[in-house]
Design a protein around this motif. Structure first.
Motif, PDB file in Angstrom:
ATOM      1  N   ASP A   1       0.822  -1.214   0.000  1.00  0.00           N
ATOM      2  CA  ASP A   1       0.000   0.000   0.000  1.00  0.00           C
ATOM      3  C   ASP A   1       0.855   1.262   0.000  1.00  0.00           C
ATOM      4  OD1 ASP A   1      -2.334  -1.453  -0.025  1.00  0.00           O
ATOM      5  OD2 ASP A   1      -2.557  -1.449   2.162  1.00  0.00           O
ATOM      6  N   ARG A   2       1.918   1.288   0.802  1.00  0.00           N
ATOM      7  CA  ARG A   2       2.739   2.498   0.915  1.00  0.00           C
ATOM      8  C   ARG A   2       3.619   2.728  -0.306  1.00  0.00           C
ATOM      9  NH1 ARG A   2       4.368   4.967   5.446  1.00  0.00           N
ATOM     10  NH2 ARG A   2       5.154   6.483   3.931  1.00  0.00           N
ATOM     11  N   THR A   3       4.097   1.651  -0.921  1.00  0.00           N
ATOM     12  CA  THR A   3       5.057   1.793  -2.019  1.00  0.00           C
ATOM     13  C   THR A   3       4.426   1.678  -3.398  1.00  0.00           C
ATOM     14  OG1 THR A   3       5.556  -0.583  -2.058  1.00  0.00           O
ATOM     15  CG2 THR A   3       6.888   0.814  -0.587  1.00  0.00           C
ATOM     16  N   GLY A   4       3.213   1.108  -3.464  1.00  0.00           N
ATOM     17  CA  GLY A   4       2.592   0.881  -4.766  1.00  0.00           C
ATOM     18  C   GLY A   4       3.140  -0.334  -5.486  1.00  0.00           C
ATOM     19  N   LEU A   5       3.976  -1.115  -4.813  1.00  0.00           N
ATOM     20  CA  LEU A   5       4.540  -2.320  -5.424  1.00  0.00           C
ATOM     21  C   LEU A   5       3.533  -3.463  -5.372  1.00  0.00           C
ATOM     22  CD1 LEU A   5       8.105  -2.271  -3.805  1.00  0.00           C
ATOM     23  CD2 LEU A   5       7.539  -1.658  -6.162  1.00  0.00           C
ATOM     24  N   SER A   6       3.713  -4.409  -6.274  1.00  0.00           N
ATOM     25  CA  SER A   6       2.897  -5.622  -6.210  1.00  0.00           C
ATOM     26  C   SER A   6       3.260  -6.397  -4.948  1.00  0.00           C
ATOM     27  CB  SER A   6       3.157  -6.494  -7.436  1.00  0.00           C
ATOM     28  OG  SER A   6       4.480  -7.017  -7.392  1.00  0.00           O
ATOM     29  N   LYS A   7       2.403  -7.324  -4.563  1.00  0.00           N
ATOM     30  CA  LYS A   7       2.685  -8.117  -3.364  1.00  0.00           C
ATOM     31  C   LYS A   7       3.961  -8.931  -3.532  1.00  0.00           C
ATOM     32  CE  LYS A   7      -2.059  -8.520  -1.635  1.00  0.00           C
ATOM     33  NZ  LYS A   7      -3.163  -9.448  -1.275  1.00  0.00           N
ATOM     34  N   THR A   8       4.193  -9.420  -4.751  1.00  0.00           N
ATOM     35  CA  THR A   8       5.402 -10.215  -4.999  1.00  0.00           C
ATOM     36  C   THR A   8       6.655  -9.355  -4.851  1.00  0.00           C
ATOM     37  OG1 THR A   8       4.194 -11.642  -6.529  1.00  0.00           O
ATOM     38  CG2 THR A   8       6.598 -11.665  -6.671  1.00  0.00           C
ATOM     39  N   ALA A   9       6.639  -8.173  -5.473  1.00  0.00           N
ATOM     40  CA  ALA A   9       7.799  -7.282  -5.382  1.00  0.00           C
ATOM     41  C   ALA A   9       8.004  -6.809  -3.949  1.00  0.00           C
ATOM     42  CB  ALA A   9       7.623  -6.093  -6.315  1.00  0.00           C
ATOM     43  N   ALA A  10       6.906  -6.490  -3.262  1.00  0.00           N
ATOM     44  CA  ALA A  10       7.007  -6.028  -1.876  1.00  0.00           C
ATOM     45  C   ALA A  10       7.587  -7.112  -0.980  1.00  0.00           C
ATOM     46  CB  ALA A  10       5.636  -5.592  -1.370  1.00  0.00           C
ATOM     47  N   ALA A  11       7.249  -8.368  -1.269  1.00  0.00           N
ATOM     48  CA  ALA A  11       7.794  -9.476  -0.471  1.00  0.00           C
ATOM     49  C   ALA A  11       9.303  -9.574  -0.654  1.00  0.00           C
ATOM     50  CB  ALA A  11       7.122 -10.785  -0.875  1.00  0.00           C
ATOM     51  N   ARG A  12       9.778  -9.329  -1.878  1.00  0.00           N
ATOM     52  CA  ARG A  12      11.229  -9.355  -2.117  1.00  0.00           C
ATOM     53  C   ARG A  12      11.909  -8.200  -1.382  1.00  0.00           C
ATOM     54  NH1 ARG A  12       9.648 -10.166  -7.854  1.00  0.00           N
ATOM     55  NH2 ARG A  12       9.702 -12.409  -8.271  1.00  0.00           N
ATOM     56  N   VAL A  13      11.262  -7.044  -1.390  1.00  0.00           N
ATOM     57  CA  VAL A  13      11.813  -5.894  -0.671  1.00  0.00           C
ATOM     58  C   VAL A  13      11.900  -6.208   0.820  1.00  0.00           C
ATOM     59  CG1 VAL A  13      11.360  -3.514   0.034  1.00  0.00           C
ATOM     60  CG2 VAL A  13      11.080  -4.179  -2.364  1.00  0.00           C
TER      61      VAL A  13
ATOM     62  N   MET B   1      14.741  -8.508   1.588  1.00  0.00           N
ATOM     63  CA  MET B   1      16.050  -7.869   1.565  1.00  0.00           C
ATOM     64  C   MET B   1      16.263  -6.976   2.782  1.00  0.00           C
ATOM     65  SD  MET B   1      18.056  -5.828  -1.377  1.00  0.00           S
ATOM     66  CE  MET B   1      19.626  -5.078  -0.908  1.00  0.00           C
ATOM     67  N   LEU B   2      15.222  -6.279   3.195  1.00  0.00           N
ATOM     68  CA  LEU B   2      15.340  -5.444   4.386  1.00  0.00           C
ATOM     69  C   LEU B   2      15.711  -6.277   5.609  1.00  0.00           C
ATOM     70  CD1 LEU B   2      12.248  -3.099   3.897  1.00  0.00           C
ATOM     71  CD2 LEU B   2      14.648  -2.407   3.796  1.00  0.00           C
ATOM     72  N   ASP B   3      15.196  -7.500   5.655  1.00  0.00           N
ATOM     73  CA  ASP B   3      15.416  -8.346   6.829  1.00  0.00           C
ATOM     74  C   ASP B   3      16.700  -9.166   6.756  1.00  0.00           C
ATOM     75  OD1 ASP B   3      13.064  -7.441   7.947  1.00  0.00           O
ATOM     76  OD2 ASP B   3      11.854  -9.075   7.120  1.00  0.00           O
ATOM     77  N   THR B   4      17.141  -9.503   5.527  1.00  0.00           N
ATOM     78  CA  THR B   4      18.272 -10.433   5.404  1.00  0.00           C
ATOM     79  C   THR B   4      19.457  -9.880   4.624  1.00  0.00           C
ATOM     80  OG1 THR B   4      17.512 -11.457   3.332  1.00  0.00           O
ATOM     81  CG2 THR B   4      16.615 -12.340   5.407  1.00  0.00           C
ATOM     82  N   GLY B   5      19.273  -8.750   3.939  1.00  0.00           N
ATOM     83  CA  GLY B   5      20.362  -8.200   3.140  1.00  0.00           C
ATOM     84  C   GLY B   5      20.397  -8.708   1.715  1.00  0.00           C
ATOM     85  N   THR B   6      19.473  -9.597   1.348  1.00  0.00           N
ATOM     86  CA  THR B   6      19.388 -10.092  -0.024  1.00  0.00           C
ATOM     87  C   THR B   6      17.983 -10.646  -0.230  1.00  0.00           C
ATOM     88  OG1 THR B   6      20.433 -11.511  -1.692  1.00  0.00           O
ATOM     89  CG2 THR B   6      20.287 -12.389   0.558  1.00  0.00           C
TER      90      THR B   6
END
Length: 615
Positions: A86-98, A101-106
Motif C-alpha cells: 500500500d505504501r510503495t505501490g509495489l505488487s505483493k510479490t515485489a514487496a515481499a522481495r523488498v 532484503m530489508l530483513d536479510t540483506g538479499t
C-alpha cells in the motif's frame, strides 16, 4: 528558515561488491539497507537476468521495481512489512522481495543469480561501456570471468574480433579498466564519511571514551577517500588492539600495524582503516597531525624568530595543546578550517589574516539545476518544489534535459511550453516561493546550444552541459565549451568536465581558458554537488574566485532526496575558499530574479529568430 532543513539524503553504497559479500558474511557485518541500496539490488538483479538471457518480462519487472523504489521520498525500511504494497505501490510479490532484503540483506532470486555467476563477471557489470549482453559474449565466447582476464583478452586483440565489438570498443574497454584499477580501494566521500562515523561511534563504545575523532582524508573532505583515519585516546593500547581485532567488519593487517597504530581494512569495501592510539594528553596534537596534509604541516612559517618552531609540525613536537585553535594562535596564524589544510597557499593567507569566512550550508537560499518527471527525474515539478519549500528554501531552478538528450526524455519545444505553463500556475499557488524556468541544454559537438534562440529566450536561465561525445582531445573539447560559454543565452556552465568519480574520467579541458571565458562573458560555474561528480573540481575554485567568477552549489537532483547533496557541494566549495558572497544561490529569490532579468535584457537575438515558436 534555514533551521527547517533536513538532510534526507540516504547513504550511497557501491552495492555490487556488497551483494556478493552478502552471501558469505555474517549478518552483523552487513551495512544497513536503505532506499538506494534497494534500488541497486533490484537493478543488479535485472542486469543478471539479462546476462543470463532470461525472461524479458522478469527483467522489466525488476527494473520497474527499482524505478518505483527510486521515486519514493520516504525510507522504505521505516514501513511495516505488511504495509509495503500500500505504501510503495509495489505488487505483493515485489514487496515481499523488498521485505526479504530489508530483513536479510538479499532476496532469493538475487541469491540464485549470484550463485550461478562468477564474482568476477558480476564485477564486469561495473565497467563503463559494456552492458550485460556484451559481458555474456565475453564470458561465453572468450571465457572471460573477471576484469584481469578481460584486460588480457583486450591487450591480445581478442575482444575486437567478437561480433558487435570492434577496435574502438576494445580500446574503450581498456581505458575503462585502467581507470577502474586506479579507483580500487577507494570510496566516494559520503560512503567514507558514514563508514568513518560508524566506526568512531563503535570505537567510543568499545573503548568507553569520548576521545575518538575522525581525521585524515574524511576530515579534510576529499572527494574520494583511500584511507579512513581515526584518532583514539587510551591508556591501554594493547587492549585497544584486541578490541579492534574483534570489531565486526574490520580485518587487521599486522604487517602494517604497530604498538600505537592499528591498521587493516573494512568490509565490504576493502577500504584501508587506521586507528592512531594516543595518550589522552596528546589527543589534540595527534588529531591535528592526522587531519592535515603534509604540505600544510611542513610549510615554513614566515618571520619566525631564531630558535622558535619553523613549521606547525615542529610546534606540535615542542608543545601540547588542548584546542586546535590554540595551535594556530601560538604560531601567529588565523585559524584554518580542516578542509582547507592542504598546503595550497592557505597558510600565507592565515599569516596575513586574510582567510575569508567560508560558505556554510545555511547560507544557501535556493537550489538550481534540478530535474523532474518532465525528463528523467523521479518526482513531479510540484513535488520537487513543495519539498524544497517545506525545507526552508526560497526557490527552485528546474532544469530538465533538452531535446538532444533522447536517453533522458529531453524536452521538445512543445513540452518546454507545457512545463512553463505549469510553472506559471505553481508560482501563483506557491508564492512567495518561486520556481525559475530553466533548462539543462546540451552543448552539442560543435559547441552550439540545443535550441534555437526563440526557445532559449523563454527560459529565466540556461545551464549548458556536455553529455555526449566525451572523447574529444583537450583542444577540441575546450573549443567546444568555449563556444557554449560565448553564447549569450548561457547563464551557467554545468558539471564542466562531466566526470563520474571512480567510474569515468572527466572531459579534458583547459580549465584556465574555460574559467577566463566565464569571467569575460559573465557565466556562472556550477559546483555539481552530486557525490559522483563534485565538478567543478575544488582545486580550481580559488582560481575562479580570483577571476571574479561566481559559483553555484547545484545538486543536479533527480528526486527530492537529491537536494541533500548540496552539503557535499558546500564542502568542495569550502576546500577552495568559497564564500557566501561569491555563491550565486545564496541570493534571495528576488535577487536571483533580478539578476536573471537583467542578464536577459542584455541579449540581442538575431533578427531571423524574432518570430516566437510559441506565439
Amino acid at each position: 528558515m534555514a533551521g527547517n532543513r533536513r538532510n534526507n539524503r540516504p547513504p550511497i553504497y557501491n552495492f555490487a561488491p556488497y551483494l556478493c559479500l552478502a552471501l558469505i558474511l555474517p549478518p552483523s557485518t552487513l551495512l544497513p539497507v536503505d532506499n538506494r541500496a534497494l534500488v541497486r539490488a533490484f537493478r543488479l538483479a535485472a542486469q543478471l537476468l539479462e546476462l543470463h538471457d532470461e525472461n524479458q518480462f522478469k527483467i522489466r519487472a525488476y527494473e520497474g521495481t527499482a524505478s518505483a523504489l527510486e521515486a519514493l521520498s520516504f525510507p522504505v525500511s521505516d514501513v511495516e512489512r505488511t504495509g509495503l504494497p500500500d505504501r510503495t505501490g509495489l505488487s505483493k510479490t515485489a514487496a515481499a522481495r523488498v521485505a526479504e532484503m530489508l530483513d536479510t540483506g538479499t532476496f532469493e532470486e538475487l541469491t540464485r543469480l549470484l550463485s550461478i555467476t562468477p564474482p568476477g563477471v558480476v564485477e564486469l557489470l561495473q565497467v563503463k561501456g559494456i552492458g550485460p549482453k556484451k559481458i555474456r559474449a565475453l564470458w561465453k565466447e572468450l571465457g572471460v570471468e573477471g576484469p584481469e582476464q578481460l584486460r588480457e583478452a583486450a591487450e591480445n586483440d581478442e575482444v575486437s574480433k567478437l561480433k558487435g565489438f570492434g577496435k574502438k570498443t576494445q580500446d574503450a574497454i581498456l581505458a575503462a579498466l585502467e581507470f577502474s584499477s586506479q579507483s580500487q580501494g577507494k570510496l566516494l566521500y559520503p560512503q567514507a564519511e558514514q563508514l568513518a562515523e560508524d566506526l568512531a561511534k563503535r570505537l567510543q563504545e568499545a573503548l568507553k571514551t569520548e576521545q575518538v575523532a575522525v581525521g585524515g582524508e574524511v576530515r579534510r573532505r576529499l572527494e574520494t577517500v583511500e584511507t579512513i583515519t581515526l584518532v583514539a585516546a587510551t591508556q591501554h593500547p594493547d587492549a585497544a588492539h584486541e578490541l579492534l581485532g574483534h570489531l565486526d567488519g574490520l580485518t587487521p593487517d599486522p604487517r602494517r600495524s604497530g604498538p600505537f597504530a592499528w591498521r587493516g581494512t573494512a568490509a565490504p569495501s576493502g577500504l584501508k582503516v587506521e586507528v592512531i592510539l594516543v595518550k589522552p594528553a596528546d589527543f589534540t596534537n595527534q588529531l591535528f597531525l592526522h587531519s592535515a596534509a603534509e604540505a600544510h604541516l611542513s610549510e615554513a612559517l614566515a618571520e619566525v624568530p631564531a630558535g622558535r618552531p619553523a613549521t606547525l609540525r615542529q610546534l606540535l613536537k615542542k608543545e601540547r595543546f588542548e584546542q586546535e585553535a590554540s595551535i594556530y594562535e601560538k604560531a601567529g596564524l588565523q585559524y584554518v578550517e580542516p578542509e582547507m589544510r592542504e598546503g595550497l597557499g592557505e597558510l600565507k593567507l592565515a599569516q596575513e589574516h586574510k582567510l575569508p569566512r567560508l560558505l556554510e550550508d545555511a547560507d544557501l537560499r535556493g537550489s538550481l539545476h534540478n530535474h523532474s518527471t518532465y525528463s528523467d527525474g523521479s518526482h513531479t515539478l510540484r513535488e520537487m518544489a513543495t519539498f524544497l519549500r517545506d525545507n526552508g528554501y526560497e526557490y527552485l531552478g528546474i532544469c530538465d534535459h533538452s531535446q538532444a538528450a533522447h536517453y533522458a526524455n529531453g524536452l521538445q519545444p512543445e513540452r518546454v511550453r507545457q512545463q512553463q505553463r505549469e510553472i506559471d500556475e505553481l508560482n501563483k499557488e506557491l508564492a512567495p516561493f518561486r520556481i525559475f524556468k530553466g533548462i539543462e541544454s546540451d552543448i552539442l559537438s560543435d559547441g552550439s546550444l540545443d535550441y534555437t534562440p526563440t526557445v532559449l529566450e523563454t527560459f529565466d536561465f540556461v545551464v549548458a552541459s556536455v553529455h555526449s561525445n566525451l572523447r574529444m582531445d583537450e583542444r577540441k573539447a575546450t573549443t567546444r565549451v568555449l563556444r557554449a560559454i560565448e553564447n549569450p543565452y548561457t547563464t551557467m556552465l554545468g558539471h564542466p568536465t562531466g566526470r563520474l568519480l571512480l567510474r569515468r574520467e572527466g572531459y579534458p579541458l583547459d580549465h584556465k581558458a574555460v574559467i577566463d571565458a566565464c569571467a569575460k562573458h559573465n557565466v556562472i560555474i556550477e559546483i555539481n554537488a552530486n557525490p559522483w561528480r563534485l565538478d567543478l573540481d575544488w582545486r580550481w575554485v580559488h582560481y575562479a574566485l580570483e577571476q571574479g567568477v561566481m559559483l553555484s552549489i547545484n545538486p543536479d537532483a533527480h528526486h527530492t532526496n537529491g537536494y541533500a547533496d548540496m552539503r557535499y557541494g558546500v564542502f568542495m566549495g569550502r576546500k577552495g575558499g568559497l564564500t557566501k558572497e561569491m555563491t550565486f544561490n545564496t541570493k534571495s529569490a528576488a535577487e536571483a530574479a533580478e539578476y536573471f532579468a537583467q542578464r536577459k535584457a542584455t541579449i540581442k537575438p538575431p533578427l531571423e529568430f524574432k518570430d516566437s515558436l510559441f506565439g
